[in-house]
Design a protein around this motif. Structure first.
Motif, PDB file in Angstrom:
ATOM      1  N   LEU A 135       0.808  -1.266  -0.162  1.00 20.26           N
ATOM      2  CA  LEU A 135       0.065   0.031   0.051  1.00 20.26           C
ATOM      3  C   LEU A 135       1.017   1.220   0.134  1.00 20.26           C
ATOM      4  CD1 LEU A 135      -2.680  -0.893   2.404  1.00 20.26           C
ATOM      5  CD2 LEU A 135      -2.924  -0.430  -0.074  1.00 20.26           C
ATOM      6  N   MET A 136       1.919   1.088   0.796  1.00 22.38           N
ATOM      7  CA  MET A 136       2.697   2.452   0.950  1.00 22.38           C
ATOM      8  C   MET A 136       3.422   2.528  -0.487  1.00 22.38           C
ATOM      9  SD  MET A 136       3.505   4.346   3.329  1.00 22.38           S
ATOM     10  CE  MET A 136       3.951   5.923   2.281  1.00 22.38           C
ATOM     11  N   ALA A 137       4.199   1.512  -1.282  1.00 20.36           N
ATOM     12  CA  ALA A 137       4.467   1.556  -2.550  1.00 20.36           C
ATOM     13  C   ALA A 137       3.273   2.420  -3.501  1.00 20.36           C
ATOM     14  CB  ALA A 137       5.017   0.225  -2.936  1.00 20.36           C
ATOM     15  N   CYS A 138       2.184   1.890  -3.584  1.00 21.98           N
ATOM     16  CA  CYS A 138       1.259   2.403  -4.330  1.00 21.98           C
ATOM     17  C   CYS A 138       0.793   3.647  -4.194  1.00 21.98           C
ATOM     18  CB  CYS A 138      -0.131   1.233  -4.210  1.00 21.98           C
ATOM     19  SG  CYS A 138      -0.038  -0.241  -4.754  1.00 21.98           S
ATOM     20  N   TYR A 139       0.993   4.020  -2.818  1.00 22.27           N
ATOM     21  CA  TYR A 139       0.737   5.514  -2.473  1.00 22.27           C
ATOM     22  C   TYR A 139       1.811   6.585  -3.042  1.00 22.27           C
ATOM     23  CZ  TYR A 139       0.976   9.717   0.631  1.00 22.27           C
ATOM     24  OH  TYR A 139       1.011  11.029   0.942  1.00 22.27           O
ATOM     25  N   ASN A 183      -1.840  -9.730  -3.944  1.00 23.76           N
ATOM     26  CA  ASN A 183      -1.658 -10.318  -5.270  1.00 23.76           C
ATOM     27  C   ASN A 183      -1.990  -8.889  -6.196  1.00 23.76           C
ATOM     28  OD1 ASN A 183      -1.374 -11.699  -7.745  1.00 23.76           O
ATOM     29  ND2 ASN A 183      -3.725 -11.858  -7.663  1.00 23.76           N
ATOM     30  N   TYR A 184      -3.097  -8.538  -5.888  1.00 23.82           N
ATOM     31  CA  TYR A 184      -3.502  -7.030  -6.848  1.00 23.82           C
ATOM     32  C   TYR A 184      -2.750  -5.937  -6.879  1.00 23.82           C
ATOM     33  CZ  TYR A 184      -5.790  -2.704  -7.952  1.00 23.82           C
ATOM     34  OH  TYR A 184      -6.002  -1.353  -8.506  1.00 23.82           O
ATOM     35  N   LEU A 185      -2.167  -5.717  -5.566  1.00 25.83           N
ATOM     36  CA  LEU A 185      -1.305  -4.404  -5.393  1.00 25.83           C
ATOM     37  C   LEU A 185      -0.024  -4.754  -6.096  1.00 25.83           C
ATOM     38  CD1 LEU A 185      -2.303  -3.630  -1.652  1.00 25.83           C
ATOM     39  CD2 LEU A 185      -2.878  -2.371  -3.600  1.00 25.83           C
ATOM     40  N   GLN A 186       0.426  -6.031  -5.748  1.00 20.91           N
ATOM     41  CA  GLN A 186       1.873  -6.198  -6.367  1.00 20.91           C
ATOM     42  C   GLN A 186       1.896  -6.146  -8.049  1.00 20.91           C
ATOM     43  OE1 GLN A 186       4.922  -7.045  -4.543  1.00 20.91           O
ATOM     44  NE2 GLN A 186       5.614  -6.995  -6.556  1.00 20.91           N
ATOM     45  N   ARG A 187       0.643  -6.591  -8.554  1.00 22.29           N
ATOM     46  CA  ARG A 187       0.845  -6.684  -9.858  1.00 22.29           C
ATOM     47  C   ARG A 187       0.479  -5.422 -10.461  1.00 22.29           C
ATOM     48  NH1 ARG A 187      -3.025 -11.525 -11.554  1.00 22.29           N
ATOM     49  NH2 ARG A 187      -2.433 -11.016 -13.501  1.00 22.29           N
ATOM     50  N   THR A 188       0.365  -4.245  -9.840  1.00 18.75           N
ATOM     51  CA  THR A 188       0.331  -3.056 -10.247  1.00 18.75           C
ATOM     52  C   THR A 188       1.429  -2.203 -10.553  1.00 18.75           C
ATOM     53  OG1 THR A 188      -0.038  -1.957  -8.116  1.00 18.75           O
ATOM     54  CG2 THR A 188      -2.326  -2.659  -9.159  1.00 18.75           C
TER      55      THR A 188
END
Length: 190
Positions: A135-139, A183-188
């Motif tokens: 989540l932090m990486a996506c943020y 899985n979802y977050l990693q694949r983004t």
């Protein structure tokens, strides 16, 4: 469907000389399906080091079907390893607490809430399935403008539901556990 295996059905003759034309047609259809699946897999393959998913969680459930209103989304998210060793977007601080971005309930505040954003990005043993880390990486990807299909409120909603319920609901009737969220977050990201 006519081509599905029916467990209670009579398997029919096994001698090739007595096989019906219908059975031969099924075998041809099955062979064609196997051959076609190789073509489909080739069409779906992604280049290495590229994000596989460039859509919201509910869009992810649609099998990658993408429809855009407005400009096509930017999908160049970086992973946590990248953010651990590179400069962060303006307005983001490695020393700020994780809870500054992702509000923590009483249980999570004992671990996540007292950890810095950099500590979460670097990984913690208690960060089950690396949800906080991802989540932090996506943020950071959103704040850097390299991931425009996600939003900060969307990521905060994923966190809020996960920490309060133990799952995330991307769409009505669907519950993602920690592994599915990860899985979802990693694949983004790359």
């Amino acid at each position: 469907m006519a081509t599905e295996h029916q467990p209670d059905a009579d398997p029919g003759p096994t001698d090739p000389a007595t096989l019906t034309p219908r059975g031969a047609a099924r075998r041809r259809f099955t062979r064609a399906g196997v051959a076609a699946s190789g073509v489909l897999l080739t069409l779906q393959s992604q280049p290495g080091m590229a994000s596989e998913v460039c859509t919201t969680p509910s869009g992810f459930l649609s099998g990658g079907l993408q429809s855009f209103r407005g400009p096509k989304p930017v999908c160049g998210g970086r992973n946590a390893r990248y953010w651990a060793s590179h400069s962060w977007p303006t307005g983001c601080s490695k020393d700020a607490l994780f809870a500054r971005v992702f509000a923590c309930n009483a249980t999570a505040s004992k671990s996540y809430g007292s950890a810095t954003q950099l500590a979460i990005i670097q990984g913690k043993s208690w960060d089950t399935n690396n949800i906080g880390k991802l989540l932090m990486a996506c943020y950071l990807n959103v704040r850097a403008g390299i991931s425009t299909f996600q939003t900060v409120p969307m990521l905060q909603k994923i966190w809020s539901e996960y920490q309060n319920k133990g799952y995330y609901t991307p769409t009505a009737g669907v519950r993602w556990n920690a592994a599915q969220i990860a899985n979802y977050l990693q694949r983004t990201m790359e």
